[in-house]
Design an enzyme around this catalytic site. Sequence first.
Site, PDB file in Angstrom:
ATOM      1  N   HIS A  66       0.839  -1.210   0.000  1.00  0.00           N
ATOM      2  CA  HIS A  66       0.000   0.000   0.000  1.00  0.00           C
ATOM      3  C   HIS A  66       0.874   1.261   0.000  1.00  0.00           C
ATOM      4  O   HIS A  66       0.589   2.234  -0.699  1.00  0.00           O
ATOM      5  CB  HIS A  66      -0.880   0.037   1.250  1.00  0.00           C
ATOM      6  CG  HIS A  66      -1.834  -1.113   1.380  1.00  0.00           C
ATOM      7  ND1 HIS A  66      -1.693  -2.104   2.323  1.00  0.00           N
ATOM      8  CD2 HIS A  66      -2.957  -1.426   0.687  1.00  0.00           C
ATOM      9  CE1 HIS A  66      -2.676  -2.961   2.223  1.00  0.00           C
ATOM     10  NE2 HIS A  66      -3.468  -2.584   1.236  1.00  0.00           N
ATOM     11  N   GLY A  85      -2.622  -1.442  -7.270  1.00  0.00           N
ATOM     12  CA  GLY A  85      -1.522  -2.398  -7.326  1.00  0.00           C
ATOM     13  C   GLY A  85      -1.772  -3.481  -8.371  1.00  0.00           C
ATOM     14  O   GLY A  85      -2.899  -3.968  -8.505  1.00  0.00           O
ATOM     15  N   ARG A 145      -3.946 -10.233   4.079  1.00  0.00           N
ATOM     16  CA  ARG A 145      -4.358 -11.583   4.509  1.00  0.00           C
ATOM     17  C   ARG A 145      -3.179 -12.429   4.989  1.00  0.00           C
ATOM     18  O   ARG A 145      -3.380 -13.414   5.692  1.00  0.00           O
ATOM     19  CB  ARG A 145      -5.078 -12.306   3.373  1.00  0.00           C
ATOM     20  CG  ARG A 145      -6.458 -11.739   3.100  1.00  0.00           C
ATOM     21  CD  ARG A 145      -7.226 -12.566   2.083  1.00  0.00           C
ATOM     22  NE  ARG A 145      -8.590 -12.090   1.927  1.00  0.00           N
ATOM     23  CZ  ARG A 145      -8.946 -11.124   1.091  1.00  0.00           C
ATOM     24  NH1 ARG A 145      -8.054 -10.536   0.341  1.00  0.00           N
ATOM     25  NH2 ARG A 145     -10.208 -10.746   1.021  1.00  0.00           N
TER      26      ARG A 145
HETATM   27  P1  AMP Z   1      -6.530  -3.678  -0.477  1.00  0.00           P
HETATM   28  O1  AMP Z   1      -6.328  -2.934   0.802  1.00  0.00           O
HETATM   29  O2  AMP Z   1      -6.161  -5.103  -0.412  1.00  0.00           O
HETATM   30  O3  AMP Z   1      -7.901  -3.416  -1.071  1.00  0.00           O
HETATM   31  O4  AMP Z   1      -5.501  -3.052  -1.506  1.00  0.00           O
HETATM   32  C1  AMP Z   1      -5.489  -1.676  -1.788  1.00  0.00           C
HETATM   33  C2  AMP Z   1      -4.565  -1.427  -2.941  1.00  0.00           C
HETATM   34  O5  AMP Z   1      -3.239  -1.881  -2.604  1.00  0.00           O
HETATM   35  C3  AMP Z   1      -4.966  -2.199  -4.207  1.00  0.00           C
HETATM   36  O6  AMP Z   1      -4.779  -1.353  -5.325  1.00  0.00           O
HETATM   37  C4  AMP Z   1      -4.020  -3.362  -4.205  1.00  0.00           C
HETATM   38  O7  AMP Z   1      -3.778  -3.874  -5.496  1.00  0.00           O
HETATM   39  C5  AMP Z   1      -2.773  -2.716  -3.631  1.00  0.00           C
HETATM   40  N1  AMP Z   1      -1.866  -3.740  -3.107  1.00  0.00           N
HETATM   41  C6  AMP Z   1      -2.138  -4.686  -2.189  1.00  0.00           C
HETATM   42  N2  AMP Z   1      -1.070  -5.488  -2.003  1.00  0.00           N
HETATM   43  C7  AMP Z   1      -0.098  -5.030  -2.823  1.00  0.00           C
HETATM   44  C8  AMP Z   1       1.255  -5.428  -3.108  1.00  0.00           C
HETATM   45  N3  AMP Z   1       1.810  -6.470  -2.500  1.00  0.00           N
HETATM   46  N4  AMP Z   1       1.946  -4.724  -4.019  1.00  0.00           N
HETATM   47  C9  AMP Z   1       1.386  -3.660  -4.666  1.00  0.00           C
HETATM   48  N5  AMP Z   1       0.127  -3.235  -4.439  1.00  0.00           N
HETATM   49  C10 AMP Z   1      -0.600  -3.902  -3.538  1.00  0.00           C
END
Ligand code: AMP
Length: 279
Positions: free
Chosen positions: A37, A148, A188
Site C-alpha cells: 500500500h 496495485g 491476509r
Molecule cells: P486492499 O487494501 O487489499 O484493497 O488493496 C489496496 C490497494 O493496494 C490495491 O490497489 C491493491 O492492489 C494494492 N496492493 C495490495 N497489495 C499489494 C502489493 N503487495 N503490491 C502492490 N500493491 C498492492
Amino acid sequence: MMKIFKTQRTLKDYLSSIQGEFEVGFVPTMGSLHQGHLSLIQNAKKRCDIVVCSIFVNPTQFNKVSDFTNYPKDSLEDIELLQTAGCDILFLPNDVNEVYQNEEKVSLELGNIVNVLEGEHRPGHFDGVIRVVKLLFDIVQPDKAFFGLKDFQQFLVIQKMAKVLNMEIEVLGCDIIREDNGLAMSSRNKRLSNIELKNALVLQKALHHCKNNFGKIGLQDLQAECFGILQKESEPEYFEICDAESLLPITEESHSENIRALTATSIGEIRLIDNIEIV
Ligand code: AMP
C-alpha cells in the site's frame, strides 16, 4: 500533518477548496496497511501534488461473510504508517452508510474481464469493487488513481470502468511489492501461521515455473504442471495464462504481445492471489 476526514461532506468541502489548484492522486485501500500500500502512496506522491488515501473495508465486495468479519483492522497503526509515508489526506469513514448514502446504481457492460478468473470464482466480488470505487471516485474526484498490479484483474476492471463512465481519471497500475522470499505482500498474510507462510511460497514457485518454461512445452501441459505445483501445498482455484488486456486464455494460435499468468489458491482458510508477467 495528515488531515483525517470521517464524512464525505467534510472531505468534499475541503477538496473543492483546493481542486483545480493542485493535482490530486488517490489510493483506495481496505487498511491493514503494508509496504505494498505504501508504495502506492509513494507513486502518488511522485506524480501528484496532494495524495488522498481511503481506508474502508467494503462489505459488498466480500462473497464470504467470514472473510469480511476476519479481515484484519488496525486503524491507529495505519494512520501512523500513512503519516510517515507523507500522505496528505485520509478518508476514514466510520460506517458503511457514510460511503453508500446517495448511491446511484449504474449497470456497466465491461465484458470478459469481469466474468473470468476472480469474477467466476468470487461471484459478486467485482460488482462490489465497482460500486465502492465509483462512489469513492465521485467523492474524491482525483486526477490520478493508483492501484496495485497484485490485483491485476481489479486494475483492468477499474481502468475500464473509468473509461466506460467517461471519468477524467487516469488509472495507473503499480508494481507488486513482495517479501524477500517472493511472497506478494497482502493484508491476509497476517492470518497465516508460520507453516502456512512457508506453504504460500508455492504461488511463486508455480508462477516462476510458468515464466521459465513458457514456449518450451505445450500450453496445456505447462498449465497442468503449474496447477500440480500449487496442489502440493495448497488448494488451487485457477492457474490461467492469459492475454494481459482481454484476460482471454492464450492458445497455441494466439499472438498476444502481453501475456500474464494469474492464480488463486487457498492455504488453509486463507485465499491468496498472485500473478506474473510472462512476456
Ligand atoms: P486492499 O487494501 O487489499 O484493497 O488493496 C489496496 C490497494 O493496494 C490495491 O490497489 C491493491 O492492489 C494494492 N496492493 C495490495 N497489495 C499489494 C502489493 N503487495 N503490491 C502492490 N500493491 C498492492
